[in-house]
Enzyme design. Structure first.
Site, PDB file in Angstrom:
ATOM      1  N   CYS A   1       0.756  -1.256  -0.093  1.00 21.15           N
ATOM      2  CA  CYS A   1       0.043   0.001   0.026  1.00 21.15           C
ATOM      3  C   CYS A   1       0.846   1.056   0.016  1.00 21.15           C
ATOM      4  CB  CYS A   1      -0.984   0.031   1.144  1.00 21.15           C
ATOM      5  SG  CYS A   1      -2.012   1.280   1.359  1.00 21.15           S
TER       6      CYS A   1
ATOM      7  N   CYS B   1      -6.141  -4.027   6.965  1.00 17.58           N
ATOM      8  CA  CYS B   1      -7.181  -3.136   6.724  1.00 17.58           C
ATOM      9  C   CYS B   1      -8.412  -3.266   6.045  1.00 17.58           C
ATOM     10  CB  CYS B   1      -6.801  -1.622   6.243  1.00 17.58           C
ATOM     11  SG  CYS B   1      -6.332  -1.611   4.574  1.00 17.58           S
TER      12      CYS B   1
END
Length: 362
Positions: A101, A200
């Site tokens: 990410c 997440c």
């Protein structure tokens, strides 16, 4: 300086944006919508990119007095992070989605958009520090003063170019409580918001269930180091090197000691298990090296293979030449649970030297 502040809706990014604005930068806040489900809500410390997070980020931006926008990067996130995560597990590897990410979303997609729009830098709430003690004064990446929260490990894949266009205002904080107190003093409204943790995009924390839902069933055998069949599994993607729990074996080892996953081989659909001591490795082999400075064989380093693991001293034995070959590091003491796909980060003291991806076997 014109700065784009990435605002997740948490306390760290809010304080970072406030500090950037207070330093005199021309700051614009942006919330990256990474989830396909806009109706998704938080569950305590789990979940990301929820409606609550976007609202919290907007209120913090209003309090700071900066413009605020929401950018939909969900397609990029799904393709570059989630699909990569699934693909890596399907190949028997153990990826770190936070590394991907940061590499592909926060410091690739976001930074490229910022550049096109004329921003000089991207500001985030990461815990790390930037210096200028790289080769010929190039940007360098250092551990945070707050070592328990240090995120230099997941940021190392940025490399020096992206690091030179980043701001990490929280790097000098020595503890998280000081950040929360500053958020309270600034009336940012997120001072007591819990930290996010785990993966997440797996909001319920059930990584194995997430993988099974997306990768399906592919039964195979669980064997010991000698090849003796001990049981069966529904898919190698449910296992990672070093795993102890959830093996589903009906009988203990002959000596009564716990078994651990030693290797995962999707080609043969086998999961190999054995004693803890068989997990130890003193040599690390990695590819896809992102370097902050040249590293020569014989260089003394410390090596870290987990985001919050300890760094182990070692010596560089080999480095890629013209993109060919591998990075090889010999450790002074063995480490356990070295899994292919993990990120290896090398340090000199608190300064990052390089990031790379571990191979299957040394």
């Amino acid at each position: 300086m014109k700065v784009l502040a990435a605002m997740s809706g948490g306390v760290d990014s809010a304080v970072a944006a406030a500090r950037a604005a207070e330093a005199g930068h021309d700051v614009v806040g942006v919330h990256m919508a990474l989830s396909k489900s806009r109706a998704q809500t938080r569950s305590g410390s789990r979940g990301c990119c929820t409606v609550e997070d976007a609202s919290d980020a907007r209120r913090a931006a209003e309090r700071i007095g900066i413009p605020y926008y929401v950018w939909d990067l969900s397609d990029d996130f799904h393709h570059l992070v989630v699909e990569d995560f699934l693909s890596e597990y399907a190949q028997g590897r153990t990826p770190n989605p936070c590394v991907r990410c940061n590499e592909r979303i926060k410091f690739a997609s976001l930074l490229e958009r910022a550049r096109i729009l004329g921003f000089d830098a991207v500001c985030t709430g990461h815990y790390a520090r930037i210096g200028t003690d790289g080769p010929d004064g190039a940007p360098s990446l250092h551990r945070s003063r707050n070592l328990p929260k240090d995120q230099s490990y997941v940021l190392a894949v940025m490399g020096p170019d992206a690091t030179g266009r980043a701001l990490f205002p929280l790097g000098e904080f020595e503890d998280k409580q000081a950040v929360r107190e500053e958020a309270r003093a600034r009336s940012l409204g997120v001072s007591t918001k819990p930290d996010s943790y785990d993966i997440c995009f797996v909001a319920d924390g059930d990584t194995r269930g997430f993988l099974s839902r997306h990768l399906g069933s592919d039964p195979g055998q669980i064997v010991d180091a000698d090849g003796t069949v001990l049981g069966e599994h529904d898919g190698t993607h449910g296992f990672t090197v070093g795993q102890r729990k959830g093996l589903g074996l009906s009988r203990p080892a002959p000596d009564g000691r716990p078994r651990y996953v030693l290797d995962v081989d999707p080609a043969s659909r086998q999961v190999v298990v054995g004693a803890a001591e068989l997990l130890s490795r003193r040599e690390l082999v990695a590819r896809d090296v992102v370097g902050f400075e040249p590293i020569a064989p014989g260089r003394e380093v410390t090596a870290q293979i987990r985001a919050h693991g300890e760094a182990t001293p070692g010596i560089v034995e080999a480095v890629p030449t013209d993109g060919e070959g591998v990075l090889r590091v010999r450790l002074v003491a063995p480490v356990r649970g070295v899994a292919p796909g993990q990120t290896l980060v090398l340090y000199d003291g608190d300064r990052v030297l390089a990031s790379a991806t571990l191979e299957r076997h040394a």
